[in-house]
Write a protein that holds these residues in place. Structure first.
Motif, PDB file in Angstrom:
ATOM      1  N   THR A  18      -7.842  -1.797   6.270  1.00  0.00           N
ATOM      2  CA  THR A  18      -6.876  -0.729   6.498  1.00  0.00           C
ATOM      3  C   THR A  18      -5.466  -1.207   6.247  1.00  0.00           C
ATOM      4  OG1 THR A  18      -8.369   0.087   8.196  1.00  0.00           O
ATOM      5  CG2 THR A  18      -6.143   0.991   8.174  1.00  0.00           C
ATOM      6  N   ALA A  19      -4.726  -0.450   5.478  1.00  0.00           N
ATOM      7  CA  ALA A  19      -3.299  -0.729   5.219  1.00  0.00           C
ATOM      8  C   ALA A  19      -3.083  -2.128   4.680  1.00  0.00           C
ATOM      9  CB  ALA A  19      -2.491  -0.530   6.506  1.00  0.00           C
ATOM     10  N   ALA A 381       0.002  -1.351  11.442  1.00  0.00           N
ATOM     11  CA  ALA A 381       0.538  -1.344  10.076  1.00  0.00           C
ATOM     12  C   ALA A 381       1.570  -0.243   9.886  1.00  0.00           C
ATOM     13  CB  ALA A 381      -0.609  -1.182   9.076  1.00  0.00           C
ATOM     14  N   GLU A 382       1.339   0.914  10.520  1.00  0.00           N
ATOM     15  CA  GLU A 382       2.275   2.034  10.367  1.00  0.00           C
ATOM     16  C   GLU A 382       3.648   1.678  10.937  1.00  0.00           C
ATOM     17  OE1 GLU A 382       2.865   6.646  11.964  1.00  0.00           O
ATOM     18  OE2 GLU A 382       0.947   5.618  12.274  1.00  0.00           O
ATOM     19  N   GLN A 383       3.661   1.042  12.105  1.00  0.00           N
ATOM     20  CA  GLN A 383       4.937   0.673  12.725  1.00  0.00           C
ATOM     21  C   GLN A 383       5.632  -0.433  11.945  1.00  0.00           C
ATOM     22  OE1 GLN A 383       4.989   0.554  17.131  1.00  0.00           O
ATOM     23  NE2 GLN A 383       2.819   1.080  16.996  1.00  0.00           N
ATOM     24  N   ARG A 385       5.459  -0.945   8.813  1.00  0.00           N
ATOM     25  CA  ARG A 385       6.006  -0.340   7.598  1.00  0.00           C
ATOM     26  C   ARG A 385       7.242   0.502   7.918  1.00  0.00           C
ATOM     27  NH1 ARG A 385       1.840   2.472   6.286  1.00  0.00           N
ATOM     28  NH2 ARG A 385       0.853   0.839   5.064  1.00  0.00           N
ATOM     29  N   GLU A 386       7.165   1.279   8.996  1.00  0.00           N
ATOM     30  CA  GLU A 386       8.255   2.193   9.328  1.00  0.00           C
ATOM     31  C   GLU A 386       9.514   1.462   9.798  1.00  0.00           C
ATOM     32  OE1 GLU A 386       9.222   5.820  12.513  1.00  0.00           O
ATOM     33  OE2 GLU A 386       7.143   5.242  12.092  1.00  0.00           O
ATOM     34  N   GLU A 389       9.656  -2.275   7.086  1.00  0.00           N
ATOM     35  CA  GLU A 389       9.312  -2.213   5.662  1.00  0.00           C
ATOM     36  C   GLU A 389       8.422  -3.385   5.267  1.00  0.00           C
ATOM     37  OE1 GLU A 389      12.905  -1.849   3.436  1.00  0.00           O
ATOM     38  OE2 GLU A 389      13.400   0.125   4.245  1.00  0.00           O
ATOM     39  N   GLU A 391       4.417  -4.858   4.755  1.00  0.00           N
ATOM     40  CA  GLU A 391       3.025  -4.492   4.514  1.00  0.00           C
ATOM     41  C   GLU A 391       2.112  -5.582   5.053  1.00  0.00           C
ATOM     42  OE1 GLU A 391       2.045  -1.618   3.373  1.00  0.00           O
ATOM     43  OE2 GLU A 391       4.062  -0.887   2.924  1.00  0.00           O
ATOM     44  N   ARG A 590      -6.129   6.628  21.862  1.00  0.00           N
ATOM     45  CA  ARG A 590      -5.291   7.111  20.754  1.00  0.00           C
ATOM     46  C   ARG A 590      -4.029   7.797  21.281  1.00  0.00           C
ATOM     47  NH1 ARG A 590     -10.312   8.529  18.502  1.00  0.00           N
ATOM     48  NH2 ARG A 590     -10.054  10.680  19.219  1.00  0.00           N
ATOM     49  N   LEU A 597       4.100   4.632  20.163  1.00  0.00           N
ATOM     50  CA  LEU A 597       4.764   4.735  18.866  1.00  0.00           C
ATOM     51  C   LEU A 597       5.982   5.653  18.962  1.00  0.00           C
ATOM     52  CD1 LEU A 597       5.049   4.268  15.856  1.00  0.00           C
ATOM     53  CD2 LEU A 597       3.313   6.027  15.464  1.00  0.00           C
ATOM     54  N   ARG A 601       9.855   4.770  18.310  1.00  0.00           N
ATOM     55  CA  ARG A 601      10.615   5.537  17.316  1.00  0.00           C
ATOM     56  C   ARG A 601      11.867   6.143  17.945  1.00  0.00           C
ATOM     57  NH1 ARG A 601       6.457   8.877  15.310  1.00  0.00           N
ATOM     58  NH2 ARG A 601       5.977   7.362  13.698  1.00  0.00           N
TER      59      ARG A 601
END
Length: 774
Positions: A18-19, A381-383, A385-386, A389, A391, A590, A597, A601
């Protein structure tokens, strides 16, 4: 067929990672690295160092250079440590050198991969900070990896609290410097307060290689590191603390379902007001007491001893929620900290004016290049990246993972779950296998240990009470028939070897099935679940894991309390095998991850403006520090006074006096600005009640306030210069009010869990829920 085979392999790779960054480019280079081994083995140590030096003259980082650096690193590790880096470790090194976060399983050798990457960056002319989660790991890894750096001709150092300013300066000017994230952050704050260029310890940051990257970049991203000036001891209202202890939930106060806020009922307010002599808490005259009452109520109702904090050596010690360790140097904001100290009747800690602060996220944002390594990166991975930046590159294990992850076992209540856990431990212990039990907090670990003792089972407990013994306890956790009950600290940064520290019984334990890991509940993040599972199955070792959970666990009650009706359970054991129960647990986890998250943010939305303002102010401060900006400024404002001082002091001395005056007022005004913004943040929710967007209102308030700083600094500086007296020793700035704090200290502010905005970390009322269940 060959084409479809390649397509199938690619699809399988994408589905399983994943990612993940595609590793094919790096994998293709491994044979070339291996082909260089015979050639490099023939070189003397001196020749190897000279060949490494040639990398410094190379051009852009291309495949040829990656191959050369990895081959040199593998040879240096073989000679210096007696360890030949596995191919997967070199994949990790390549991932780090190209600016990724690499995910490598427990026991796969992240420390060596990180060292080879740090050396590679250094040979490319970059200063590298290898950032650890604590001082122990920073020093251990720097000393452990030093032979590699020496052979490659790279200088290495480390920072820790005991070092002097000169020793820190030397360490930071090494090509590679290891340090805990907090220690490096504190040095950044200290450098922001110096009044002489020679007093700076850190050069400009260039590359950060972050160990346990998920913990540092995600779990601690919101934690502010603070530099404070000593004023006095924190003052809490002892009278209020005594009154609040008598209040009862449901009658005198209420709490919200998330356990992040508490408030007085009408009856509670009446009791408090009468006890304080008939004051009106909600009148203008009672507002000061109201703040103290709210802090005391939060300390009483929402913070639980042995869950959120310990009392050790007469002091309140916070517990790091993501690691289960005592959070060294960490505290809540002054009012709440003092209220907890009053609640526990311990001596108040010092409190003073915040001179400057920086979040971990902002600290890492200073580095032009960031890379990291951890065992559990894909889940965030989402955090990554956000917010950074970055990977994720998922590195396959050197040997296949043969750990057996058993299906979760779900029960109706925590009591029945606990009974089943004790039965599981007894059953597995009889086989002689070592067992590691991961609990949620200190109180639960001690409760389980007591149950085991009553059942005739001896265990070792590892939690924040005895975290100093962590390395020794974890070293033996894989020994034959050992039962270790731990909080989620569970030895991150260290390996659990089968057979114990010396590995004598390794084969015997492996034949029995290896380490058995038991989770007493699902954590708020699947990443924490994976970290606990990862303690078993190191380097292809056998092992197993199983998680126990109940529909009465805090995770479910806080995030998915509406359990579907009609779920059947075994009448004798209370175990539920229906899929609906498992879906409910997954849903709760979840939701918890989504909340975290959004908190991250939302916090960054606020702090981004503050960091922008800080960066602008620091550029100006640096200009004042390094040039004659202050002298030019004050000469324009007060030409006659400057001429008078130049005649008596000389031009050079006058320049230093002007510099100290301007820097003092600049720093003081920035500290005042931070205090003002904190006050704005604490009341911003009132704007939301008026249908105004809190973030927009924050910006509308903060921006004009910041723009006033420069003008105000110039006025104050000119006034100070006029009022300062000239003595035989020069200008008496202290008498003119230019007094820096007599002492400063650093600490980390635990996110205030009770701020009215959702950007602050949500705390669960674990103690209250535990009482309800019992």
């Amino acid at each position: 067929m060959a084409l479809w085979s390649r397509v199938g392999t690619t699809v399988k790779r994408l589905l399983s990672r994943t990612a993940s960054v595609d590793l094919k480019r790096y994998e293709a280079l491994l044979p070339r690295v291996g082909a260089l081994e015979p050639e490099l083995e023939k070189l003397s140590d001196t020749e190897l160092t000279e060949r490494a030096a040639a990398v410094r003259e190379a051009g852009e980082l291309d495949n040829d250079l990656l191959v050369e650096m990895c081959a040199l690193g593998r040879e240096a590790a073989r000679r210096g440590l007696g360890e030949r880096a596995f191919d997967v470790q070199l994949l990790g090194t390549m991932g780090l050198l190209t600016g990724h976060v690499v995910q490598m399983a427990t026991g796969e050798g992240k420390t060596l991969s990180g060292a080879l990457a740090a050396a590679g960056y250094a040979l490319r002319g970059k200063r590298v900070h290898v950032i650890s989660v604590n001082d122990y790991l920073a020093r251990r890894d720097a000393e452990w990896m030093r032979p590699i750096y020496d052979l490659l001709g790279v200088s290495v150092g480390w920072v820790e609290p005991a070092l002097t300013a000169d020793e820190r300066r030397t360490a930071y000017h090494s090509e590679v410097c290891y340090g805990a994230v907090s220690e490096i952050g504190f040095d950044v704050l200290r450098d922001r307060l110096v009044t002489s260029e020679d007093a700076l310890t850190q050069p400009e940051p260039e590359v950060a290689v972050v160990d346990e990257a998920d913990s540092v970049l995600v779990d601690e991203a919101r934690v502010p590191l603070v530099m404070a000036g000593s004023v006095d001891a924190g003052v809490a209202d002892e009278e209020v603390a005594k009154i609040v202890r008598r209040l009862r939930v449901g009658l005198h106060y209420e709490t919200d379902p998330d356990g992040r806020n508490a408030w007085l009922t009408a009856a509670g307010a009446s009791v408090v007001e009468k006890s304080l002599g008939g004051i009106d808490l909600y009148d203008e005259d009672g507002s000061d007491r109201l703040a103290g009452v709210n802090a005391a109520l939060h300390a009483h109702a929402l913070l639980t001893r042995d869950v959120d904090y310990l009392v050790r050596d007469g002091k309140v010690r916070l517990i790091n929620a993501s690691r289960g360790r005592v959070a060294e140097l960490q505290r809540w904001p002054d009012g709440l900290q003092a209220a907890v100290e009053a609640k526990e009747q311990v001596a108040p800690s010092e409190h003073g004016e915040i001179l400057d602060s920086i979040t971990v996220q902002a600290l890492l944002a200073r580095y032009p290049r960031v890379a990291g390594m951890t065992g559990t990166a894909a889940a965030v991975a989402e955090q990554l990246r956000e917010f950074y930046e970055l990977e994720v590159a998922v590195i396959p294990p050197n040997t296949p993972n043969v750990r057996e992850d058993l299906p979760h076992r779900v029960f109706t209540t925590p009591t029945r779950k606990l009974r089943a856990i004790v039965d599981e431990i007894r059953e597995v212990h009889e086989t002689g296998r070592p067992i590691l039990v991961g609990t949620q907090d200190v109180a639960e670990s001690e409760e389980l240990a007591e149950k085991l003792r009553k059942s005739g089972l001896s265990c070792i407990v590892l939690n924040a009470r005895n975290d100093a013994e962590e390395a020794a306890v974890i070293a033996q956790a894989g020994a034959h028939a050992v039962i270790t009950v731990s909080t989620q600290m569970a030895g991150r940064g260290t390996d659990i070897r089968l057979g114990g520290a010396d590995g004598e019984d390794a084969e015997r334990v492996a034949e029995l099935g290896g380490l058995h890991v038991i989770g007493t509940a699902r954590y708020p993040s699947s990443r924490l679940d994976d970290q606990l599972r990862g303690r078993a199955g190191r380097q292809g070792d056998p092992g197993s894991s199983v998680f126990f959970a109940s529909l009465g666990d805090e995770l479910v009650l806080a995030h998915a309390p509406d359990v579907p009706e009609g779920i059947a359970a075994d009448e004798d054991t209370g175990e539920i095998t229906e899929a609906a129960a498992h879906r409910q647990l997954n849903h709760a986890q979840r939701v918890a991850e989504g909340v975290d998250l959004e908190i991250h943010r939302n916090t960054w939305r606020y702090t981004r403006l503050i960091e922008h303002q800080r960066a602008e102010l620091l550029r100006y401060r640096d200009d004042v520090l390094r040039h004659d900006t202050a002298l030019t400024l004050l000469r324009e404002a007060e030409p006659d006074r400057c001429a008078e001082l130049a005649e008596s002091l000389g031009e050079q001395k006058l320049g230093q006096v002007c510099r100290e005056v301007v820097l003092f007022h600049l720093d003081q005004l920035w500290a005042d600005h931070l205090a003002f913004l904190t006050e704005v943040r604490e009341t911003i929710h009132l704007r939301a009640l008026a249908k105004e967007a809190p973030l927009d209102e924050f910006h509308r308030t903060a921006i004009p306030a910041f723009r006033k700083i420069r003008d105000e600094m110039e006025k104050r500086s000119a006034k100070t210069l006029l009022e300062a007296e000239i003595t035989d020793d020069g200008v008496d700035l202290a008498r003119a009010g230019v007094r820096r704090p007599t002492s400063t200290w650093t600490y980390l502010v635990q996110d205030n869990p009770f701020d009215s905005d959702a950007e602050q970390a949500l705390k669960k009322v674990r103690g209250m829920l535990r009482k309800k269940r019992s």
